[in-house]
Design a protein around this motif. Structure first.
Motif, PDB file in Angstrom:
ATOM      1  N   GLU A 136       0.734  -1.059  -0.038  1.00 10.75           N
ATOM      2  CA  GLU A 136       0.162   0.193  -0.274  1.00 10.75           C
ATOM      3  C   GLU A 136       1.147   1.288   0.474  1.00 10.75           C
ATOM      4  O   GLU A 136       0.518   2.343   0.100  1.00 10.75           O
ATOM      5  N   ASP A 137       2.379   1.364  -0.177  1.00 11.14           N
ATOM      6  CA  ASP A 137       3.226   2.159   0.122  1.00 11.14           C
ATOM      7  C   ASP A 137       4.039   2.030  -1.090  1.00 11.14           C
ATOM      8  O   ASP A 137       3.660   3.342  -1.808  1.00 11.14           O
ATOM      9  N   LYS A 138       4.656   1.394  -1.307  1.00  7.52           N
ATOM     10  CA  LYS A 138       5.870   1.340  -2.427  1.00  7.52           C
ATOM     11  C   LYS A 138       4.939   0.749  -3.988  1.00  7.52           C
ATOM     12  O   LYS A 138       4.405  -0.106  -4.073  1.00  7.52           O
ATOM     13  N   GLN A 139       5.647   1.699  -4.768  1.00  2.00           N
ATOM     14  CA  GLN A 139       5.248   0.940  -5.937  1.00  2.00           C
ATOM     15  C   GLN A 139       5.865   0.841  -6.925  1.00  2.00           C
ATOM     16  O   GLN A 139       7.302   0.462  -6.368  1.00  2.00           O
ATOM     17  N   MET A 140       6.241  -0.814  -7.223  1.00  2.00           N
ATOM     18  CA  MET A 140       7.013  -1.693  -7.634  1.00  2.00           C
ATOM     19  C   MET A 140       7.242  -1.887  -9.503  1.00  2.00           C
ATOM     20  O   MET A 140       6.105  -2.360 -10.225  1.00  2.00           O
ATOM     21  N   THR A 141       8.195  -1.752  -9.698  1.00  2.00           N
ATOM     22  CA  THR A 141       8.344  -1.086 -10.735  1.00  2.00           C
ATOM     23  C   THR A 141       9.659  -2.558 -11.169  1.00  2.00           C
ATOM     24  O   THR A 141       9.895  -3.584 -10.248  1.00  2.00           O
ATOM     25  N   GLU A 142       9.739  -3.277 -12.472  1.00  2.00           N
ATOM     26  CA  GLU A 142      10.396  -4.229 -12.829  1.00  2.00           C
ATOM     27  C   GLU A 142      11.825  -4.412 -12.130  1.00  2.00           C
ATOM     28  O   GLU A 142      12.270  -5.776 -11.726  1.00  2.00           O
ATOM     29  N   ALA A 154      -1.919  -1.115 -16.628  1.00  2.00           N
ATOM     30  CA  ALA A 154      -1.511   0.707 -16.815  1.00  2.00           C
ATOM     31  C   ALA A 154      -0.927   1.390 -16.153  1.00  2.00           C
ATOM     32  O   ALA A 154      -0.838   0.810 -14.693  1.00  2.00           O
ATOM     33  N   PRO A 155      -0.381   2.258 -15.890  1.00  2.00           N
ATOM     34  CA  PRO A 155       0.249   2.965 -15.259  1.00  2.00           C
ATOM     35  C   PRO A 155      -0.299   3.959 -14.082  1.00  2.00           C
ATOM     36  O   PRO A 155       0.552   4.301 -13.181  1.00  2.00           O
ATOM     37  N   ASN A 156      -1.416   3.516 -14.033  1.00  2.00           N
ATOM     38  CA  ASN A 156      -2.262   4.692 -12.394  1.00  2.00           C
ATOM     39  C   ASN A 156      -2.989   3.682 -12.145  1.00  2.00           C
ATOM     40  O   ASN A 156      -4.133   3.366 -11.698  1.00  2.00           O
ATOM     41  N   ASN A 183       0.828  -2.847  -6.171  1.00  2.00           N
ATOM     42  CA  ASN A 183       0.658  -1.102  -6.779  1.00  2.00           C
ATOM     43  C   ASN A 183       1.498  -1.552  -7.372  1.00  2.00           C
ATOM     44  O   ASN A 183       2.773  -0.941  -6.626  1.00  2.00           O
ATOM     45  N   VAL A 184       1.807  -1.502  -9.050  1.00  2.00           N
ATOM     46  CA  VAL A 184       2.331  -1.918  -9.993  1.00  2.00           C
ATOM     47  C   VAL A 184       2.721  -0.726 -10.964  1.00  2.00           C
ATOM     48  O   VAL A 184       1.605  -0.587 -11.590  1.00  2.00           O
ATOM     49  N   ILE A 185       3.962  -0.519 -11.381  1.00  2.00           N
ATOM     50  CA  ILE A 185       3.752   0.705 -12.162  1.00  2.00           C
ATOM     51  C   ILE A 185       4.800  -0.309 -13.629  1.00  2.00           C
ATOM     52  O   ILE A 185       5.561  -0.775 -13.428  1.00  2.00           O
ATOM     53  N   ASP A 188       9.193   3.918 -20.347  1.00  2.00           N
ATOM     54  CA  ASP A 188      10.918   4.090 -20.407  1.00  2.00           C
ATOM     55  C   ASP A 188      10.766   3.486 -22.214  1.00  2.00           C
ATOM     56  O   ASP A 188      12.000   4.005 -22.533  1.00  2.00           O
ATOM     57  N   ASN A 189       9.915   2.282 -22.604  1.00  2.00           N
ATOM     58  CA  ASN A 189      10.513   2.287 -24.204  1.00  2.00           C
ATOM     59  C   ASN A 189       9.475   2.961 -25.127  1.00  2.00           C
ATOM     60  O   ASN A 189       9.675   2.867 -26.462  1.00  2.00           O
ATOM     61  N   GLY A 190       8.952   3.699 -24.373  1.00  2.00           N
ATOM     62  CA  GLY A 190       7.833   5.052 -24.995  1.00  2.00           C
ATOM     63  C   GLY A 190       6.725   4.169 -26.002  1.00  2.00           C
ATOM     64  O   GLY A 190       5.413   4.913 -26.444  1.00  2.00           O
ATOM     65  N   PHE A 191       6.272   3.732 -25.292  1.00  2.00           N
ATOM     66  CA  PHE A 191       4.655   2.807 -25.379  1.00  2.00           C
ATOM     67  C   PHE A 191       3.695   4.075 -24.687  1.00  2.00           C
ATOM     68  O   PHE A 191       3.635   4.131 -23.379  1.00  2.00           O
TER      69      PHE A 191
END
Length: 304
Positions: free
Chosen positions: A125-131, A228-230, A277-279, A285-288
């Motif tokens: 519920e806090d940190k956004q998870m990236t790859e 999705a990014p949000n 909570n995934v981004i 970054d690749n422009g999608f």
């Protein structure tokens, strides 16, 4: 430019049909590996496989441009020992046998995209998870995801690019989670689930298919969050859904009630209570560019 050949393993379900609709005019040939019978329908070739053994279907992989594997028992069930074993085996067996099939090809698929899941990351519920910085947890669902990706990547396929698709809830008009959520809201149960603070990571079916095409075009390999990014909090997701459907109120479902209800409809409360909570950092970054990157746009489109 039209590509030559697309193979979709386990492509008869909701996501498979989303991809077929998207790619049907972009490939000369589409082959679906299915547990059903072998036949050709609407210019699509269906080939029987059991997702465990090589029985001749593997010859279809020759000269394929893209292989997409969607195989895996639905997690929308009670986590009994029997179902847990089936959830794990269906993912491991299909991925392992496809590794063997790819290695047996004279002209193997150029790019193989294998399903994975955004559930690999811990409840957050806090940190956004990236790859790159996502924290991978340790429970049944996360351990299934880890074993699944390990089975996929541990066998080197030097002539085939490999990408694991860490997907979350795909929202579509004709299948997946959207239909039951819409029904619940229509009958007055469209309030928050549990605390309502847990994040929902989602993607619209059109953006899902477009993202797959983008990953192939850009030859992205490794793990990609297809999402999705949000991400939105569950309470905001449900509020937006009520607004779009035109239902002014929704009875909230407490954790206790959800656990009770989940037993009745034979599913697990984790599916709505876990905070994903995934981004999609690598896609961005690749422009999608997402056409329907917010929950407002997504629900408006699905209910239009």
């Amino acid at each position: 430019m039209k590509q030559n050949k697309l193979i979709i393993a386990a492509g008869t379900g909701f996501l498979g049909q989303v991809l077929v609709n998207h790619f049907k005019n972009k490939f000369e040939e589409i082959v679906i590996l299915t547990r059903g019978k072998s036949e050709t329908r609407n210019n699509i070739k269906y080939v029987h496989w059991d997702a465990k053994t090589l029985t001749g279907w593997e010859t279809e992989l020759e000269k394929a441009d893209v292989l997409i594997n969607l195989a895996g028992k639905s997690v929308d069930c009670r986590y009994t020992d029997e179902n847990k074993a089936a959830i794990l085996a269906s993912r491991i067996d299909s991925t392992a046998i496809l590794n063997l099939a790819v290695l047996s090809c004279t002209n193997p698929p150029k790019h193989w995209l294998n399903s994975s899941t955004a559930t690999i990351y811990r409840h957050s519920e806090d940190k956004q998870m990236t790859e790159e910085n996502g924290e991978i947890g340790d429970d049944f669902s996360m351990n299934v995801a880890k074993a699944w990706e390990q089975t996929f990547f541990e066998v080197p396929t030097k002539n085939t690019l490999k990408t694991a698709l860490r997907t979350s809830i795909v929202l579509g008009k004709k299948g997946g989670a959207f239909i039951p959520l819409k029904r619940l809201t229509q009958i007055g149960f469209g309030g928050k689930n549990g605390s309502g603070n847990q994040f929902v990571s989602f993607i619209h079916e059109d953006d899902f298919a477009r993202a797959i095409e983008f990953i192939v075009e850009k030859e992205m390999i490794g793990t990609v969050n297809v999402i999705a990014p949000n991400p939105v909090r569950n309470k905001d997701f449900m509020k937006q859904l009520r607004k779009e459907i035109g239902i002014p109120f929704g009875i909230p479902l407490s954790k206790t009630l959800l656990k009770f209800g989940a037993k009745i409809i034979k599913t697990e409360p984790e599916l709505v209570l876990k905070s994903r909570n995934v981004i999609p950092k690598r896609l961005l970054d690749n422009g999608f560019e997402f056409n329907l990157g917010t929950i407002e746009k997504t629900l408006k489109n699905l209910l239009s």
